[in-house]
Motif scaffolding. Structure first.
Motif, mmCIF file in Angstrom:
data_model
loop_
_atom_site.group_PDB
_atom_site.id
_atom_site.type_symbol
_atom_site.label_atom_id
_atom_site.label_comp_id
_atom_site.label_asym_id
_atom_site.label_seq_id
_atom_site.Cartn_x
_atom_site.Cartn_y
_atom_site.Cartn_z
ATOM 1 N N GLU A 59 -5.259 0.515 5.583
ATOM 2 C CA GLU A 59 -4.297 1.136 4.483
ATOM 3 C C GLU A 59 -4.752 1.522 3.153
ATOM 4 O OE1 GLU A 59 -0.121 -1.339 6.349
ATOM 5 O OE2 GLU A 59 -1.129 -1.744 4.383
ATOM 6 N N ILE A 60 -5.777 0.733 2.793
ATOM 7 C CA ILE A 60 -6.232 0.787 1.419
ATOM 8 C C ILE A 60 -7.113 2.042 0.917
ATOM 9 C CG2 ILE A 60 -7.549 -0.473 -0.401
ATOM 10 C CD1 ILE A 60 -4.974 -1.744 0.856
ATOM 11 N N SER A 61 -6.425 2.959 -0.078
ATOM 12 C CA SER A 61 -7.255 4.028 -0.369
ATOM 13 C C SER A 61 -7.502 3.912 -1.852
ATOM 14 C CB SER A 61 -6.462 5.171 -0.048
ATOM 15 O OG SER A 61 -5.247 5.196 -0.835
ATOM 16 N N GLU A 62 -7.980 5.136 -2.444
ATOM 17 C CA GLU A 62 -7.775 5.005 -3.838
ATOM 18 C C GLU A 62 -6.409 5.022 -4.609
ATOM 19 O OE1 GLU A 62 -9.430 7.294 -1.952
ATOM 20 O OE2 GLU A 62 -11.292 6.312 -1.830
ATOM 21 N N LYS A 63 -5.407 5.296 -3.931
ATOM 22 C CA LYS A 63 -4.220 4.972 -4.420
ATOM 23 C C LYS A 63 -3.862 3.590 -4.348
ATOM 24 C CE LYS A 63 0.463 7.093 -4.023
ATOM 25 N NZ LYS A 63 0.598 6.872 -5.462
ATOM 26 N N ALA A 64 -3.416 2.998 -5.289
ATOM 27 C CA ALA A 64 -2.864 1.456 -5.248
ATOM 28 C C ALA A 64 -1.972 1.289 -4.408
ATOM 29 C CB ALA A 64 -2.873 1.108 -6.746
ATOM 30 N N LYS A 65 -1.946 0.215 -3.524
ATOM 31 C CA LYS A 65 -0.793 -0.218 -2.773
ATOM 32 C C LYS A 65 -0.403 -1.297 -3.331
ATOM 33 C CE LYS A 65 0.764 0.667 1.693
ATOM 34 N NZ LYS A 65 0.653 1.543 2.994
ATOM 35 N N PHE A 66 0.952 -1.507 -3.220
ATOM 36 C CA PHE A 66 1.462 -2.574 -3.598
ATOM 37 C C PHE A 66 2.119 -3.612 -2.482
ATOM 38 C CE2 PHE A 66 0.734 -1.759 -7.986
ATOM 39 C CZ PHE A 66 0.387 -0.408 -8.161
ATOM 40 N N TYR A 67 2.046 -4.990 -2.606
ATOM 41 C CA TYR A 67 2.514 -5.724 -1.471
ATOM 42 C C TYR A 67 3.731 -6.788 -1.791
ATOM 43 C CZ TYR A 67 -0.828 -3.347 1.343
ATOM 44 O OH TYR A 67 -1.879 -2.475 1.985
ATOM 45 N N PRO A 68 4.691 -6.681 -1.792
ATOM 46 C CA PRO A 68 5.596 -7.893 -2.298
ATOM 47 C C PRO A 68 5.270 -9.117 -1.675
ATOM 48 C CG PRO A 68 6.823 -6.218 -0.842
ATOM 49 C CD PRO A 68 5.322 -5.762 -1.004
ATOM 50 N N VAL A 69 5.493 -10.361 -2.288
ATOM 51 C CA VAL A 69 5.413 -11.607 -1.553
ATOM 52 C C VAL A 69 6.400 -12.427 -2.143
ATOM 53 C CG1 VAL A 69 3.960 -13.712 -1.512
ATOM 54 C CG2 VAL A 69 2.879 -11.394 -1.413
ATOM 55 N N SER A 70 7.070 -13.105 -1.221
ATOM 56 C CA SER A 70 8.115 -14.365 -1.689
ATOM 57 C C SER A 70 7.554 -15.570 -1.650
ATOM 58 C CB SER A 70 9.423 -13.747 -1.079
ATOM 59 O OG SER A 70 10.522 -14.657 -1.730
#
Length: 172
Positions: A59-70
């Motif tokens: 899933e990881i590329s040069e475009k930042a990916k954001f992952y929510p965590v609770s």
């Protein structure tokens, strides 16, 4: 003749409405990605039943990916990005200086992350490299497990780190 046209038109309209509602329902119920993170970018639901965050490397590329965590009611966010040298970098989506304001999170603009509190611009190649100062809070190798397929950040690490998100103004 007029009656047949009205019946046909009515049946067509009913079918069209049913199809529109079905499409809307499918769109609303589609899992996985949404764009409601602080960053305004795509996020994935990747927290497993134990509370660990498991990020697929694919899933990881040069475009930042954001992952929510609770964690115990505290909303947190991790960013993952492929740096220009091809390495995958991870950090908390909160600024090491501005985190206390609750607005010290990052949005990607081009090849930089921009702090939404102070406006500092931070280069992608420095994510997880620099510590201290106005930059994303790094998640170093000793705090995660990296394989060819995934990056796993354990729930215990999130529990230890949750104080940096105590004032975070969440978007979810």
């Amino acid at each position: 003749m007029n009656w047949k046209i009205k019946k046909t038109t009515g049946a067509f309209l009913r079918t069209a409405l049913i199809m529109m509602f079905a499409a809307a329902a499918l769109t609303a119920c589609s899992p996985k990605e949404k764009a409601d993170s602080k960053s305004g970018g795509p996020v994935s639901q990747a927290q497993n039943a134990d509370g660990d965050l498991v990020i697929p490397v694919s899933e990881i590329s040069e475009k930042a990916k954001f992952y929510p965590v609770s964690v115990d009611g505290t909303q947190m966010e991790v960013l993952a990005v492929k740096a220009p040298d091809g390495t995958i970098r991870t950090a908390f989506n909160t600024c090491q200086i501005c985190y206390g304001s609750g607005r010290g999170f990052y949005k990607q603009e081009g090849d930089q992350l921009v702090c939404q509190n102070c406006g500092n611009r931070f280069s992608m190649d420095l994510v997880e490299v620099e510590s201290g100062g106005c930059n994303p809070w790094p998640i170093f190798d000793e705090d995660k497990t990296v394989t060819d397929e995934s990056i796993t950040i354990p729930s215990d690490f999130f529990k230890e780190s949750r104080q940096i998100f105590a004032n975070w103004k969440t978007a979810y």
